[in-house]
Design a protein around this motif. Sequence first.
Motif, PDB file in Angstrom:
ATOM      1  N   ASN A  62      -1.314  -0.007  -9.751  1.00  0.00           N
ATOM      2  CA  ASN A  62      -1.917  -1.261 -10.198  1.00  0.00           C
ATOM      3  C   ASN A  62      -3.421  -1.044 -10.347  1.00  0.00           C
ATOM      4  O   ASN A  62      -4.059  -1.526 -11.289  1.00  0.00           O
ATOM      5  CB  ASN A  62      -1.594  -2.350  -9.173  1.00  0.00           C
ATOM      6  N   HIS A  63      -3.997  -0.319  -9.393  1.00  0.00           N
ATOM      7  CA  HIS A  63      -5.342   0.236  -9.505  1.00  0.00           C
ATOM      8  C   HIS A  63      -5.209   1.748  -9.631  1.00  0.00           C
ATOM      9  O   HIS A  63      -4.463   2.381  -8.876  1.00  0.00           O
ATOM     10  CB  HIS A  63      -6.193  -0.136  -8.298  1.00  0.00           C
ATOM     11  N   ASN A 115      -4.958  -6.192 -11.392  1.00  0.00           N
ATOM     12  CA  ASN A 115      -4.628  -7.155 -10.345  1.00  0.00           C
ATOM     13  C   ASN A 115      -5.499  -8.401 -10.392  1.00  0.00           C
ATOM     14  O   ASN A 115      -5.517  -9.176  -9.439  1.00  0.00           O
ATOM     15  CB  ASN A 115      -4.716  -6.500  -8.966  1.00  0.00           C
ATOM     16  N   ARG A 116      -6.223  -8.595 -11.473  1.00  0.00           N
ATOM     17  CA  ARG A 116      -6.933  -9.853 -11.718  1.00  0.00           C
ATOM     18  C   ARG A 116      -6.679 -10.340 -13.144  1.00  0.00           C
ATOM     19  O   ARG A 116      -7.445 -11.145 -13.669  1.00  0.00           O
ATOM     20  CB  ARG A 116      -8.448  -9.684 -11.501  1.00  0.00           C
ATOM     21  N   ASP A 147       4.567  -3.771  -4.289  1.00  0.00           N
ATOM     22  CA  ASP A 147       3.439  -3.248  -5.061  1.00  0.00           C
ATOM     23  C   ASP A 147       2.544  -2.451  -4.118  1.00  0.00           C
ATOM     24  O   ASP A 147       1.940  -3.013  -3.198  1.00  0.00           O
ATOM     25  CB  ASP A 147       2.656  -4.399  -5.701  1.00  0.00           C
ATOM     26  N   HIS A 149      -0.609  -0.418  -2.720  1.00  0.00           N
ATOM     27  CA  HIS A 149      -2.065  -0.303  -2.843  1.00  0.00           C
ATOM     28  C   HIS A 149      -2.604   0.554  -1.716  1.00  0.00           C
ATOM     29  O   HIS A 149      -1.970   0.759  -0.676  1.00  0.00           O
ATOM     30  CB  HIS A 149      -2.735  -1.681  -2.772  1.00  0.00           C
ATOM     31  N   GLU A 192      -6.278 -13.031   1.137  1.00  0.00           N
ATOM     32  CA  GLU A 192      -6.987 -12.500  -0.022  1.00  0.00           C
ATOM     33  C   GLU A 192      -8.294 -13.266  -0.205  1.00  0.00           C
ATOM     34  O   GLU A 192      -8.338 -14.489  -0.076  1.00  0.00           O
ATOM     35  CB  GLU A 192      -6.139 -12.636  -1.298  1.00  0.00           C
ATOM     36  N   MET A 198      -3.933 -12.546  -9.654  1.00  0.00           N
ATOM     37  CA  MET A 198      -3.282 -11.431  -8.984  1.00  0.00           C
ATOM     38  C   MET A 198      -1.791 -11.347  -9.312  1.00  0.00           C
ATOM     39  O   MET A 198      -1.118 -12.364  -9.478  1.00  0.00           O
ATOM     40  CB  MET A 198      -3.473 -11.528  -7.469  1.00  0.00           C
ATOM     41  N   TYR A 199      -1.300 -10.126  -9.374  1.00  0.00           N
ATOM     42  CA  TYR A 199       0.128  -9.838  -9.504  1.00  0.00           C
ATOM     43  C   TYR A 199       0.896 -10.477  -8.355  1.00  0.00           C
ATOM     44  O   TYR A 199       1.979 -11.058  -8.553  1.00  0.00           O
ATOM     45  CB  TYR A 199       0.280  -8.323  -9.497  1.00  0.00           C
ATOM     46  N   ASP A 200       0.315 -10.395  -7.142  1.00  0.00           N
ATOM     47  CA  ASP A 200       0.923 -11.008  -5.959  1.00  0.00           C
ATOM     48  C   ASP A 200       1.245 -12.475  -6.209  1.00  0.00           C
ATOM     49  O   ASP A 200       2.367 -12.946  -5.972  1.00  0.00           O
ATOM     50  CB  ASP A 200      -0.023 -10.935  -4.755  1.00  0.00           C
ATOM     51  N   THR A 212       3.266  -5.857  -0.090  1.00  0.00           N
ATOM     52  CA  THR A 212       2.294  -4.908  -0.615  1.00  0.00           C
ATOM     53  C   THR A 212       1.833  -4.007   0.514  1.00  0.00           C
ATOM     54  O   THR A 212       2.290  -4.126   1.661  1.00  0.00           O
ATOM     55  CB  THR A 212       1.116  -5.650  -1.267  1.00  0.00           C
TER      56      THR A 212
END
Length: 336
Positions: A62-63, A115-116, A147, A149, A192, A198-200, A212
């Motif tokens: 994702n990143h 993710n944004r 996901d 990270h 957060e 966000m994907y979340d 995650t």
Amino acid sequence: MRELDLRPSPISPTVDFSADGIQHGFLHLPYSRDDSAWGSVMIPVTVLKNGEGPTALLTGGNHGDEYEGPIALFDLARTLKVEDVSGRVIIVPAMNYPAFLAGTRTSPIDKGNMNRSFPGAPDGTVTQKIADYFQRSLLPLADIVLDFHSGGKTLDFLPFCAAHILPDKVQEARAFDLVNAFGAPWSMKMLEIDAVGMYDSAAEEMGKIFITTELGGGGTATAKSAAIAKRGVSNALKAAGILKGAVEGARTTWLDMPDGNCFSFAEDAGLIEPLFDLGDTVKNGDVVARIYPVGRTGVRPLDVHARMDGILTARHFPGLVKAGDCVSVLAGVVDR
């Protein structure tokens, strides 16, 4: 609904998500550019399906500078056997593929932070188009979403699996059960500080069970962090009833990020001296780091103070820090 929301996604999969068996292919996104007028972004994807059952959507990259997820998922895509699956597993090891290839947090094409970028847009930037495809095509297929990270090049974390506090307590409990099954050394009830896009949030708002990780950092993986990721994804699939076998038990310590006092930020730039290491116990008011001005000698450093009692869970990684950078993250130890 806006008119553009009704436009089809430009991404076409080369796999059939409804077919039994195992397929390796791509999410094919046309991308015209200077070096390839009719070029494409080809995002690797694997799908395994065996009869009826729940669907797990597994994503890494994702990143693009976070590597435990891609390591675990590229490995899983080559080793998972379809006869061991009940239901469906969709594996995308490098979600923001351009960022992954560049080794950067954001896409080198459009500087998009995947993710944004949710819900994305079918006629937006490359990153927005990928987010739109996940929002409209892949997330609706999923029952659970994992996901991966880690801290990337700028942060370093204790290795933890996490889920969010949610209004729906049944959804929340199911997510925390999967976190527990993942079996990372640490498990987090996560807060957060920048949740927009966000994907979340996109997954959770659809009612999906979302978990995650943060599994280290510094823009690399270690043998330990990669092993945690590999064991954890297997455990999560077993706990969800998708993969045969027993969950490999592992002791985990639960942490909680209760509010914004978890975070400390740099108010000036300079050379950072950490005064605590990851896992150390910190008291409210302790100096967690010093920031030395680097323009001249003989200048008093700036102290960065903890704003709560807790365990040092994350820290700034590079030796130089800029104003506004996150210096430290604390979390409290809790029972579950």
